[in-house]
Write an enzyme that holds these catalytic residues in place. Structure first.
Site, PDB file in Angstrom:
ATOM      1  N   GLU A  90       0.826  -1.208   0.000  1.00  0.00           N
ATOM      2  CA  GLU A  90       0.000   0.000   0.000  1.00  0.00           C
ATOM      3  C   GLU A  90       0.866   1.266   0.000  1.00  0.00           C
ATOM      4  OE1 GLU A  90      -3.431  -1.777   2.998  1.00  0.00           O
ATOM      5  OE2 GLU A  90      -1.990  -0.304   3.702  1.00  0.00           O
ATOM      6  N   GLY A 160       5.609  -2.077   7.534  1.00  0.00           N
ATOM      7  CA  GLY A 160       7.012  -2.487   7.648  1.00  0.00           C
ATOM      8  C   GLY A 160       7.780  -1.636   8.632  1.00  0.00           C
ATOM      9  N   GLU A 161       8.943  -2.143   9.015  1.00  0.00           N
ATOM     10  CA  GLU A 161       9.814  -1.409   9.931  1.00  0.00           C
ATOM     11  C   GLU A 161      11.065  -0.996   9.140  1.00  0.00           C
ATOM     12  OE1 GLU A 161      10.062   0.092  12.892  1.00  0.00           O
ATOM     13  OE2 GLU A 161      12.145   0.387  12.307  1.00  0.00           O
ATOM     14  N   LEU A 216       6.145   5.851  19.721  1.00  0.00           N
ATOM     15  CA  LEU A 216       6.299   5.621  21.166  1.00  0.00           C
ATOM     16  C   LEU A 216       5.045   4.960  21.740  1.00  0.00           C
ATOM     17  CD1 LEU A 216       8.396   6.121  23.393  1.00  0.00           C
ATOM     18  CD2 LEU A 216       7.226   8.281  23.878  1.00  0.00           C
ATOM     19  N   ASN A 291      -6.920   4.908  13.884  1.00  0.00           N
ATOM     20  CA  ASN A 291      -7.842   4.363  12.884  1.00  0.00           C
ATOM     21  C   ASN A 291      -8.252   2.974  13.353  1.00  0.00           C
ATOM     22  OD1 ASN A 291      -8.166   6.206  10.626  1.00  0.00           O
ATOM     23  ND2 ASN A 291      -5.974   5.931  10.298  1.00  0.00           N
ATOM     24  N   CYS A 334      -2.645   1.753   8.394  1.00  0.00           N
ATOM     25  CA  CYS A 334      -1.538   0.948   7.937  1.00  0.00           C
ATOM     26  C   CYS A 334      -1.946  -0.514   7.735  1.00  0.00           C
ATOM     27  CB  CYS A 334      -0.527   1.040   9.082  1.00  0.00           C
ATOM     28  SG  CYS A 334       1.130   0.832   8.657  1.00  0.00           S
TER      29      CYS A 334
HETATM   30  N1  SAH Z   1       7.355   0.428  11.845  1.00  0.00           N
HETATM   31  C1  SAH Z   1       7.446   1.839  11.729  1.00  0.00           C
HETATM   32  C2  SAH Z   1       6.694   2.426  10.571  1.00  0.00           C
HETATM   33  C3  SAH Z   1       5.344   1.865  10.253  1.00  0.00           C
HETATM   34  S1  SAH Z   1       4.069   2.169  11.394  1.00  0.00           S
HETATM   35  C4  SAH Z   1       7.055   2.500  13.039  1.00  0.00           C
HETATM   36  O1  SAH Z   1       6.768   1.787  13.980  1.00  0.00           O
HETATM   37  O2  SAH Z   1       7.095   3.710  13.146  1.00  0.00           O
HETATM   38  C5  SAH Z   1       3.755   3.877  11.194  1.00  0.00           C
HETATM   39  C6  SAH Z   1       2.926   4.496  12.295  1.00  0.00           C
HETATM   40  O3  SAH Z   1       1.540   4.165  12.119  1.00  0.00           O
HETATM   41  C7  SAH Z   1       3.320   4.013  13.663  1.00  0.00           C
HETATM   42  O4  SAH Z   1       3.425   5.071  14.553  1.00  0.00           O
HETATM   43  C8  SAH Z   1       2.173   3.102  13.998  1.00  0.00           C
HETATM   44  O5  SAH Z   1       2.051   2.961  15.351  1.00  0.00           O
HETATM   45  C9  SAH Z   1       1.003   3.819  13.356  1.00  0.00           C
HETATM   46  N2  SAH Z   1      -0.207   3.009  13.217  1.00  0.00           N
HETATM   47  C10 SAH Z   1      -0.309   1.690  13.030  1.00  0.00           C
HETATM   48  N3  SAH Z   1      -1.600   1.298  13.000  1.00  0.00           N
HETATM   49  C11 SAH Z   1      -2.337   2.419  13.174  1.00  0.00           C
HETATM   50  C12 SAH Z   1      -3.736   2.674  13.245  1.00  0.00           C
HETATM   51  N4  SAH Z   1      -4.616   1.697  13.118  1.00  0.00           N
HETATM   52  N5  SAH Z   1      -4.140   3.955  13.444  1.00  0.00           N
HETATM   53  C13 SAH Z   1      -3.239   4.961  13.547  1.00  0.00           C
HETATM   54  N6  SAH Z   1      -1.911   4.774  13.477  1.00  0.00           N
HETATM   55  C14 SAH Z   1      -1.463   3.521  13.305  1.00  0.00           C
END
Ligand code: SAH
Length: 345
Positions: A90, A160-161, A216, A291, A334
């Site tokens: 995506e 992804g990370e 965080l 979300n 995400c």
């Molecule tokens: N792994 C990386 C990048 C991907 S996640 C990281 O952890 O930063 C990107 C961001 O989207 C993160 O802060 C994650 O916590 C957030 N995220 C994941 N699912 C979400 C959701 N359902 N609603 C809002 N933010 C979300």
């Protein structure tokens, strides 16, 4: 055959030189790819037949296949792409007042296993190559060019990370940042990590200007362990030691992402703990509305309580912004759109 988008400006140049091609030809080639954004080597008209043949025999130009596209009321657009091996990823386009932003995916699936995130519903299959990340930006940029617009900001915050795919992500940043190409400013590129500590040290030593954001979401180990298993490997004390090292080396402001989860991390005590954690740091907190992901059962903090949390942070001298929701009438979280298209084991 190699994807030409995998190569940074410098790597492309080395490739040309090693194959007895003229150095300036690589410069022309790079500009065709990123300034003019052509999709075929045959169109590189000033390169000469021989160079074009060599390129065609050794490289291909990655194209993403669009599988689905959702446009929200606020115009946030989510693209679902199929990669050459059939994997689905995506990409999201967001329209901010400060410019068009693209959120890109860095891995197929994700192993970080946040308990609230849709991406983790599908485990990591593989890393994305730099070229596959570049192709996401180019696809969206080409669409924007039709409206006389272009991509101004790139955030590596999709599935992804990024620090679990460190080398490819850094090359990707170099490619889109290069001034002979897309020239997306380093300060307009943000890498978001959940806190892979050794890579934070590596990144600190790169001395690059890309922004670093940390997911965080919890101000103490007990809660963070529950939400983000990575915290068990790298607890807050170790994470913040690495972040202070980053700040010393780079003198850049750090962004902390904090999703507000109803009744979980949105109480006054959490705001106070957060302020203690960030004390003395050049830091900024992005409060992000959650979300909702049906499979997980977490709820988003309501607007009034979110504002209250923001006020508690202000009171405790933490710089913060309360983000508005984007695209919550589409599968914008995400990994949500992809999860819908794939069978979930
Ligand atoms: N792994 C990386 C990048 C991907 S996640 C990281 O952890 O930063 C990107 C961001 O989207 C993160 O802060 C994650 O916590 C957030 N995220 C994941 N699912 C979400 C959701 N359902 N609603 C809002 N933010 C979300």
């Amino acid at each position: 055959m190699k994807s030409i988008y995998d190569l940074t400006y410098e790597k492309l140049q080395i490739m040309f030189l090693e194959n007895s091609m003229k150095k300036y030809r690589s410069d022309q080639c790079f500009q065709w790819l990123y300034r003019k954004q052509i999709d075929s080597f045959d169109k590189m008209s000033d390169l000469g037949k021989e160079t074009i043949e060599w390129l065609k025999n050794n490289f291909y130009i990655e194209t993403l296949k669009l599988v689905d596209k959702q446009v929200a009321k606020d115009k946030t657009t989510k693209y679902l792409f199929e990669l050459s091996d059939g994997a689905l990823i995506e990409t999201v386009l967001m329209h901010y007042s400060f410019g068009k932003s693209v959120c890109i995916t860095s891995q197929v699936g994700c192993n970080m296993g946040f308990t609230f995130c849709a991406s983790g519903l599908l485990k990591k299959q593989r890393n994305l190559s730099s070229g596959e990340m570049v192709a996401q930006v180019l696809y969206v940029n080409k669409e924007l060019l039709k409206e006389d617009e272009r991509v101004r900001n790139v955030v590596i915050m999709g599935t992804g990370e990024p620090f679990d795919n460190y080398d490819n992500v850094i090359d990707f940043c170099k490619i889109i940042n290069h001034d002979k190409g897309l020239a997306i400013g380093a300060r307009k590129i943000t890498i978001s990590t959940c806190g892979i500590v050794p890579k934070i040290y590596d990144f600190s030593d790169e001395k690059v200007q890309y922004n670093l954001a940390i997911s965080l979401h919890a101000p103490n180990d007990e809660l963070r362990n529950k939400l983000m298993p990575i915290n068990k490997a790298y607890p807050l004390e170790e994470l913040f030691k690495a972040l202070r090292y980053y700040s010393e080396k780079n003198n850049r402001r750090l962004t902390f992402e904090y999703i507000l989860l109803k009744g979980v991390n949105d109480q006054e005590k959490h705001a106070v703990q957060l302020s203690k954690l960030l004390k003395g740091m050049n830091a900024f907190v992005n409060l992000i509305p959650y979300n909702q992901v049906d499979e997980h059962g977490f709820k988003s903090t309501d607007d009034k309580s979110a504002l209250r949390f923001y006020d508690w942070l202000m009171k405790n001298k933490v710089k913060a912004t309360l983000r508005t929701k984007h695209g919550d009438d589409i599968d914008a979280a995400c990994g949500q759109l992809r999860a819908k298209h794939e069978r979930i084991d």
